[in-house]
Design a protein around this motif. Structure first.
Motif, PDB file in Angstrom:
ATOM      1  N   ARG A   2      -5.480   1.735  -3.394  1.00 37.48           N
ATOM      2  CA  ARG A   2      -4.792   0.602  -2.770  1.00 37.48           C
ATOM      3  C   ARG A   2      -3.744   0.111  -3.747  1.00 37.48           C
ATOM      4  O   ARG A   2      -4.084  -0.174  -4.902  1.00 37.48           O
ATOM      5  N   ALA A   3      -2.489   0.007  -3.290  1.00 40.52           N
ATOM      6  CA  ALA A   3      -1.445  -0.416  -4.216  1.00 40.52           C
ATOM      7  C   ALA A   3      -0.220  -0.857  -3.458  1.00 40.52           C
ATOM      8  O   ALA A   3      -0.133  -0.673  -2.237  1.00 40.52           O
ATOM      9  N   THR A   4       0.761  -1.404  -4.158  1.00 43.70           N
ATOM     10  CA  THR A   4       2.054  -1.643  -3.523  1.00 43.70           C
ATOM     11  C   THR A   4       2.748  -0.293  -3.369  1.00 43.70           C
ATOM     12  O   THR A   4       2.462   0.653  -4.115  1.00 43.70           O
ATOM     13  N   ALA A  50       6.945   5.056   2.866  1.00 46.36           N
ATOM     14  CA  ALA A  50       7.878   4.644   1.819  1.00 46.36           C
ATOM     15  C   ALA A  50       8.974   3.768   2.384  1.00 46.36           C
ATOM     16  O   ALA A  50       9.488   2.890   1.709  1.00 46.36           O
ATOM     17  N   GLU A  51       9.345   4.012   3.637  1.00 49.73           N
ATOM     18  CA  GLU A  51      10.465   3.271   4.194  1.00 49.73           C
ATOM     19  C   GLU A  51      10.078   1.942   4.804  1.00 49.73           C
ATOM     20  O   GLU A  51      10.937   1.105   5.032  1.00 49.73           O
ATOM     21  N   THR A  52       8.803   1.745   5.136  1.00 50.83           N
ATOM     22  CA  THR A  52       8.481   0.528   5.872  1.00 50.83           C
ATOM     23  C   THR A  52       7.466  -0.375   5.182  1.00 50.83           C
ATOM     24  O   THR A  52       7.487  -1.575   5.426  1.00 50.83           O
ATOM     25  N   ALA A  53       6.585   0.179   4.370  1.00 48.77           N
ATOM     26  CA  ALA A  53       5.439  -0.621   3.946  1.00 48.77           C
ATOM     27  C   ALA A  53       5.680  -1.318   2.617  1.00 48.77           C
ATOM     28  O   ALA A  53       6.418  -0.837   1.770  1.00 48.77           O
ATOM     29  N   GLU A  54       5.042  -2.483   2.476  1.00 45.84           N
ATOM     30  CA  GLU A  54       5.049  -3.154   1.185  1.00 45.84           C
ATOM     31  C   GLU A  54       3.827  -2.744   0.383  1.00 45.84           C
ATOM     32  O   GLU A  54       3.896  -2.555  -0.809  1.00 45.84           O
ATOM     33  N   ARG A  55       2.696  -2.622   1.080  1.00 45.12           N
ATOM     34  CA  ARG A  55       1.482  -2.173   0.386  1.00 45.12           C
ATOM     35  C   ARG A  55       0.882  -1.001   1.147  1.00 45.12           C
ATOM     36  O   ARG A  55       1.109  -0.839   2.345  1.00 45.12           O
ATOM     37  N   VAL A  56       0.116  -0.178   0.439  1.00 41.79           N
ATOM     38  CA  VAL A  56      -0.427   1.053   1.018  1.00 41.79           C
ATOM     39  C   VAL A  56      -1.915   1.157   0.709  1.00 41.79           C
ATOM     40  O   VAL A  56      -2.352   0.818  -0.392  1.00 41.79           O
ATOM     41  N   VAL A  57      -2.666   1.619   1.699  1.00 39.27           N
ATOM     42  CA  VAL A  57      -4.077   1.947   1.506  1.00 39.27           C
ATOM     43  C   VAL A  57      -4.219   3.430   1.805  1.00 39.27           C
ATOM     44  O   VAL A  57      -3.790   3.888   2.861  1.00 39.27           O
TER      45      VAL A  57
END
Lengths: 347, 520
Positions: free
Chosen positions: A242-244, A225-232
């Motif tokens: 897969r989403a932002t 939550a603190e670092t990523a723009e998108r997540v898998v």
């Protein structure tokens, strides 16, 4: 999206990796894939054994073959298929345009060489610098990763450094050739929270300074939550969602992701007791049929054990892509999975 | 489930003199453990690692006390010292009215029935060669609480209690997953119906979804069996979920101790605030207010003077560097070791501290902006950031100059210089000797020539002069009195010198007999 999306830096498509062991075939990764765009941080989340690290190793060509074999798929880096590349070409790319940092900084650094030697190795190999030049560059790299007294650290051995400083050295080594892509495999798991905060902050700053892409492999949703723009989100070798980051944390569209959120004490605490996902991660040798999640899923339907769900777009018009692979969400696209799971009364 | 617990309770049978129920179950005062640092073959003690330095706390019956801190803060040493798995250096530990540190071996054995421990790593804390029934039942047998089929029944009950199938008793640890193994660890701790369980990072080696299962299990067991826990962990969110009160350790000291809600809502010690703000929260929309500490935790061998946190504290005062703060109590159940808490009550707090911490947070935020939340779907105008702009390293390099002598070489001077001098000395000496020998041989050849003129026999002359030959070995040439060149060989073995004339073909000549001079 009306605009044509740019060509991603890294594209993994339908990757399957198997390990042939004496006890049978382990399907470590089974048809997984994701894109990494230039300059972004992509988080790959999952529990142990979900294939998140194996996928990264496949990108770098570091899988131990014989036991491992890439059964299918395509890994494209800047338009070049890495699975077809020769070992010599891979060596050229590895550590040069793609770098990796590992979880345990003590075991990934060689204890009998000084920090300086280990940073200089890549500089001399990939950038052909002389000893003196490499040494100067190494000291600048240590400065870049905010190491106190960098010139002095060059002559120290890994055991003389604390865990956080070792991870900084690892990052300096990874950045030596200013890679386009940094794969960080659980970079802060072995560190204390205050040191973790320092390292995550450093990675963010470096990304901004150097404009590289980061693939952050982790199991910690807080870090995501603190670092990523998108997540898998991966589970048992497949990509389930897969989403932002914003969209995923606002409204997960896969029951497994919702279950992960409710397993976290800080969020689950609101409802008194935690609501963990029942059961445990399946044995990779003996995967369930159909959707891999169905034995642990509160929303499981008969179809889930018969057919494989496919990743499907779920976002509203005009919103960034949000994909998940779930038959229940296919039927109930607007269901609030977190609330339903918390109440423990699946329809 | 409850029937199991009933029978388990009555079977315990150690309802002896019931101590005062109001007194805390565990009372720890001034607990100290200094590990000696030894050096050399003789194991000379050169210093002490002050792992735990004067720690005091209570654990009430049925209460869970969380003990948090970074690695090296001494939290594990506290847990083990209480059970006397490590012998503390000083302090008092009273469990249920009994002095644990004074207990002899028999008393300690009895005490340990009521105090159990669950370890961090479920993979290494279970003997892989023992079946579950042996792992869990061993304690029952050792303490003489059950035998034979009774053990089997009790172990089955315990497994059911921790959520495992009782039919698993004959299986080995490798047949279980990490979470199941930790359940076996818990069952083993429960076997003796303890009053206190020390949990040393019991869930940190487990996956997120499994962590929650074990945390729930511990919570349920605590409530149903009235257990007290000393819950040692570095994961603050897990501690918050389980604990009634939380103690925060830094460099062997408890810096803050407060009821859980109070500690998380109104942390008083700057270290606690930094620790709390460092937890990454799974909410990307939350505004980041991070108080990042600089540097690492100092070495416990040589802890800072005064307040141990002063080297990293954002609100440090002159006084903190020399004086060690006592434990202040802004509220009856809230203890803080910080001079800023002096004379403060309730929620009141020094505005100055608040301002300084706020300034640091703002500085952190300015330095590291949150990750961009824009979607990187851009127009076909090329990459978002031209990657070729990565010149910052080169730019830095351009401004720097190399030191005159590289540091690594300078560091090696202490042995490189004497070694070079030594080599030069020996080299010069041997060259000098060689030259002297050549000169002497030349003189000898002249003498030999003169002698041969008198004796008429080369070998005889050599024999007379042989002992004066210089220490130069091998084949040599000389000229005899009639101007004819001849060659001789000088050898040396363990017996002495051997001098012989050589024929024109280089082998020892037959007519000029070999001359040997023994020197010993």
């Amino acid at each position: 999206m009306t605009s044509v999306p740019e060509e991603p830096l890294l594209r993994i498509e339908n990757l399957s990796v198997r390990f042939r062991t004496s006890n049978g075939v382990v399907r470590a990764v089974d048809g997984a894939g994701y894109d990494v765009r230039r300059g972004e941080t992509l988080a790959v989340v999952g529990e142990s054994g979900c294939g998140k690290s194996v996928t990264a190793m496949a990108v770098l060509g570091l899988l131990p073959t014989p036991p491992a074999e890439v059964a299918s798929g395509r890994i494209e880096f800047e338009g070049e298929d890495l699975l077809q590349a020769s070992p010599a070409r891979l060596r050229e790319i590895r550590g040069n345009r793609i770098s990796m940092i590992f979880q345990e900084p003590m075991t990934s650094l060689n204890p009998v060489f000084t920090v300086g030697d280990q940073i200089m190795e890549g500089l001399r190999l990939h950038r052909g610098l002389s000893r003196e030049e490499a040494r100067r560059e190494a000291s600048h790299l240590l400065e870049l990763v905010r190491m106190p007294a960098p010139e002095q650290r060059l002559d120290e051995y890994p055991h003389q450094l604390s865990g956080g400083m070792r991870q900084r050295v690892m990052i300096a080594i990874a950045l030596a050739c200013r890679p386009r892509l940094l794969i960080a495999d659980e970079p802060t798991t072995a560190l204390d929270v205050t040191v973790q905060a320092q390292i995550l902050e450093l990675l963010r700053e470096l990304q901004r300074e150097l404009g590289m892409s980061i693939v952050l492999i982790t199991h910690d949703l807080g870090v995501v939550a603190e670092t990523a723009e998108r997540v898998v989100v991966m589970y048992a070798g497949t990509v389930v969602e897969r989403a932002t980051a914003l969209s995923l944390f606002d409204k997960p569209r896969h029951p497994y992701t919702a279950g992960l959120f409710l397993s976290l004490p800080s969020l689950g605490a609101e409802s008194g007791s935690l609501r963990p996902i029942e059961g445990s991660v399946p044995d990779a040798m003996n995967l369930p049929s159909g959707c891999r999640v169905h034995p642990r899923c509160p929303f499981a339907m008969p179809v889930c054990s018969e057919r494989d769900p496919v990743l499907t777009r779920r976002e509203a018009a005009g919103e960034p892509p949000h994909e998940s692979a779930c038959f229940y969400v296919d039927q109930q696209p607007d269901a609030d999975l977190v609330a339903l799971t918390r109440e423990g009364a699946p329809p | 489930m409850s029937a199991d617990s009933q029978s388990a309770r009555t079977a315990s049978g150690d309802a002896g003199a019931e101590p005062d129920a109001a007194a805390p179950l565990l009372h720890v005062e001034g607990l100290t453990k200094h590990f000696p640092v030894t050096r050399g073959v003789l194991g000379r003690t050169v210093g002490y690692v002050r792992a735990v330095d004067g720690v005091s706390f209570d654990v009430a019956r049925g209460e869970t006390l969380g003990l948090v801190g970074e690695s090296g803060s001494g939290k594990t040493t506290v847990g083990r010292s209480i059970l006397r798995l490590i012998e503390p250096t000083a302090g008092h530990v009273t469990f249920d009215g009994v002095d644990v540190l004074d207990a002899d071996a028999r008393e300690l054995r009895r005490l340990r029935r009521s105090m159990q421990i669950v370890f961090q790593d479920p993979y290494s804390s279970l003997n892989p060669r023992m079946r579950v029934i042996d792992l869990v039942g061993e304690a029952l047998e050792v303490h003489g609480l059950a035998r034979g089929p009774e053990i089997e029944r009790r172990v089955g009950e315990l497994l059911a209690r921790v959520g495992l199938s009782p039919s698993a008793i004959n299986r080995y640890p490798h047949e279980f997953s990490g979470g199941q193994r930790q359940r076996i660890g818990v069952a083993r701790a429960l076997a003796l119906e303890p009053k206190l369980i020390v949990c040393d990072e019991p869930v940190s080696a487990l996956d997120v979804s499994i962590q929650a299962q074990v945390v729930n299990l511990l919570k349920t067991l605590g409530r149903e069996l009235g257990l007290s826990y000393l819950f040692i962990a570095h994961d603050l969110s897990v501690v918050r979920h389980l604990s009634h009160r939380v103690a925060v350790m830094y460099l062997g000291e408890i810096v803050e101790l407060a009821p859980t809600e109070r500690l998380f809502e109104a942390p008083a010690h700057p270290y606690t605030r930094a620790l709390l703000s460092a937890i990454p929260l799974p909410d990307p929309r939350r505004e980041r207010r991070r108080l990042v500490l600089s540097g690492d935790i100092p070495s416990p061998v040589d802890p800072p003077s005064g307040c141990r946190f002063h080297t990293r504290c954002p609100a440090v005062m002159e006084r903190c560097k020399s004086e060690r703060p006592p434990a202040y109590a802004p509220e009856p159940r809230h203890q803080v070791r910080c001079f800023h808490a002096e004379g403060v009550t309730g929620d009141g707090w020094y505005p100055e501290v608040e301002a300084r911490i706020e300034a640091r947070i703002q500085k952190n935020r300015a330095e590291t902006p949150p990750p961009p939340r824009v979607v990187l779907d851009v127009a076909p105008g090329g990459p978002l950031r031209p990657v070729e702009q990565n010149v910052s390293i080169d730019a830095r390099r351009a401004g720097a100059s190399a030191p005159a002598v590289s540091r690594s070489l300078r560091k090696k001077l202490w042995y490189v210089v004497p070694l070079a001098l030594l080599l030069a000395f020996f080299g010069a000496r041997s060259a000098f000797r060689r030259a002297a020998a050549e000169r002497e041989l030349e003189a000898l050849a002249g003498e030999l020539t003169a002698k041969t003129k008198l004796t008429g026999s080369v070998p005889a002359s050599i024999a007379e002069l042989g002992w004066r030959l210089p220490p130069l070995f091998g084949n040599h040439g000389a000229v005899d009195p009639w101007g004819r060149a001849f060659r001789y060989r000088l050898l040396r073995d363990e017996k002495g010198f051997e001098l012989s004339t050589l024929g024109p073909d280089g082998v020892v000549s037959a007519d000029d007999s070999v001359v040997v001079r023994k020197f010993r």
